[in-house]
Design a protein around this motif. Structure first.
Motif, PDB file in Angstrom:
ATOM      1  N   UNK A 188       0.834  -1.211   0.000  1.00 49.04           N
ATOM      2  CA  UNK A 188       0.000   0.000   0.000  1.00 49.04           C
ATOM      3  C   UNK A 188       0.865   1.255   0.000  1.00 49.04           C
ATOM      4  N   UNK A 189       1.910   1.250   0.815  1.00 49.37           N
ATOM      5  CA  UNK A 189       2.829   2.400   0.862  1.00 49.37           C
ATOM      6  C   UNK A 189       3.503   2.601  -0.491  1.00 49.37           C
ATOM      7  N   UNK A 190       3.775   1.496  -1.197  1.00 55.36           N
ATOM      8  CA  UNK A 190       4.415   1.580  -2.515  1.00 55.36           C
ATOM      9  C   UNK A 190       3.457   2.059  -3.598  1.00 55.36           C
ATOM     10  N   UNK A 191       2.189   2.256  -3.240  1.00 52.96           N
ATOM     11  CA  UNK A 191       1.217   2.787  -4.193  1.00 52.96           C
ATOM     12  C   UNK A 191       0.327   1.769  -4.867  1.00 52.96           C
ATOM     13  N   UNK A 192       0.419   0.509  -4.464  1.00 47.45           N
ATOM     14  CA  UNK A 192      -0.430  -0.520  -5.058  1.00 47.45           C
ATOM     15  C   UNK A 192      -1.828  -0.496  -4.448  1.00 47.45           C
TER      16      UNK A 192
END
Length: 301
Positions: A188-192
Motif C-alpha cells: 500500500x505504501x508503494x502505491x499498489x
C-alpha cells in the motif's frame, strides 16, 4: 475426422492446475483435437474458459463411479458409450495398481496412457506430463503461461494491482498472518491497490492478515479471479491452488513455502519465485519483500 481426447484428473484446484501442461501440450500438438477434461473443482471450468479444453465434466459425478468400483462389476453401458467415444484417453488419477486403467479399458478406452502416482524427485507437473511420452510428446512447456486468453474480471479491478492471498488448504502451510499484514502495508505504501481473495476456507487467515489495513477483500469465482491475476503487477501467496492459478496465467508470482516441498509443488509460469526457509521453515519477511520488489531497491520479479 477430429480426434477426440479425454483427460481425467481428480484432486483440489492446485492438483488440476498442475495437469494444465498436459492439456497445453496436447493442444499445441493437435490444435484441431477435441479435448474434454473430466476434473474436480472450478479449475476444470478455468481450463475451459482459457481454451485448454473444449468440454468439461465433473469427475465427482456418480456417472464416473464405475471407474472406481470393484473389478467384478459389469461395465456401465452409459459410461462405456462415453469413454468409447474418444480416440485417446489420458488418466492422471493416480493409479499405482492399475485398477482404474483396467476399468477404463473395460469401458472402451482405446489408446490409453495412465499416471501411476506421485513419487519423490521431479516436480509433480513433470511427473504427470511424462505419461504423454508414448505418444511422442516430451517437450515440457517450462516457463510458459498455460492460459493466455483474456479472461473476464471485475470491472472495477485496477490494472497493476497487487494480489495477496494469505490462505491455503491447510493452516500449516500459511505464512504467519502478521508477516502478510506487514507485506500488505508495504504494498500500500508503494502505491499498489491491494486485493485479497477470500474463499470458503480462507476467512480466518484473511481476517487476520487484513486487520487494520486498507486492502480490499474480494470473493470471486475462479475464472474471474484468474482474470484479476492477469491484470495484477504482483501476486504473493502460500503453497495453494490459488497460487498455482496465478502462475499459470502469467502473473508475477511469489510463492511462500514452509512444510511442503517447492521442488515438487512450486507454481509454474513465466514469472514465478518459490521461497522456503532452512529446514522446511517459512522464509523471513525481508526475503519475501525483496522477491516481491517491495524491499530496498524495489526490484524483485
Amino acid at each position: 475426422m477430429t480426434e477426440r481426447i479425454l483427460i481425467l484428473r481428480a484432486g483440489a484446484i492446485g492438483d488440476v492446475v498442475l495437469s494444465y501442461p498436459v492439456l497445453f501440450a496436447l493442444r499445441a500438438r493437435r490444435p484441431d483435437a477435441f479435448l474434454c477434461l473430466a476434473g474436480r473443482t472450478e479449475a476444470r471450468l478455468l481450463a475451459l474458459a482459457g481454451g485448454l479444453a473444449d468440454a468439461e465434466r465433473d469427475i465427482a459425478d456418480a456417472f464416473f463411479a464405475p471407474l472406481f468400483a470393484p473389478a467384478e462389476r459389469a461395465p456401465c453401458r452409459e459410461l462405456a458409450e462415453f469413454v468409447g467415444g474418444f480416440d485417446r484417453v489420458v488418466s492422471l488419477l493416480g493409479d499405482p495398481g492399475g485398477a482404474i486403467a483396467r476399468a477404463l479399458k473395460a469401458h472402451g478406452a482405446r489408446d490409453l496412457v495412465s499416471f501411476e502416482g506421485v513419487r519423490p524427485g521431479a516436480h509433480v507437473a513433470r511427473q504427470l506430463f511424462a505419461v504423454l511420452a508414448p505418444w511422442g510428446i516430451t517437450g515440457f512447456p517450462e516457463g510458459q503461461a498455460m492460459i493466455a486468453r483474456a479472461l473476464p474480471c471485475p470491472e472495477d479491478a485496477p490494472a497493476g494491482c497487487a494480489v495477496v492471498h494469505p490462505g491455503s488448504g491447510s493452516a500449516a502451510k500459511n505464512w504467519p498472518a502478521e508477516r502478510f499484514r506487514a507485506l500488505i502495508e508495504c504494498a500500500l505504501v508503494a502505491g499498489f491497490a491491494v486485493r485479497v481473495p477470500c474463499g470458503e476456507a480462507d476467512a480466518e487467515a484473511v481476517a487476520a492478515a487484513t486487520d487494520g489495513t486498507a486492502a480490499e477483500v474480494v470473493r470471486l469465482p475462479l475464472v474471474a479471479l484468474a482474470g484479476l491475476f492477469m491484470r495484477a503487477a504482483l501476486y504473493v501467496g502460500n503453497d495453494s491452488g490459488i497460487t498455482h492459478v496465478a502462475g499459470a496465467v502469467g502473473a508475477p508470482t511469489v510463492a511462500v513455502f514452509g512444510p511442503s516441498d517447492p521442488a515438487l509443488w512450486r507454481p509454474l509460469g513465466p514469472r514465478t519465485c518459490a521461497l522456503r526457509g532452512r529446514g522446511g521453515r517459512f522464509p523471513g519477511l525481508d526475503r519475501v519483500l525483496a522477491a516481491a520488489g517491495l524491499g530496498p531497491g524495489g526490484k524483485g520479479l
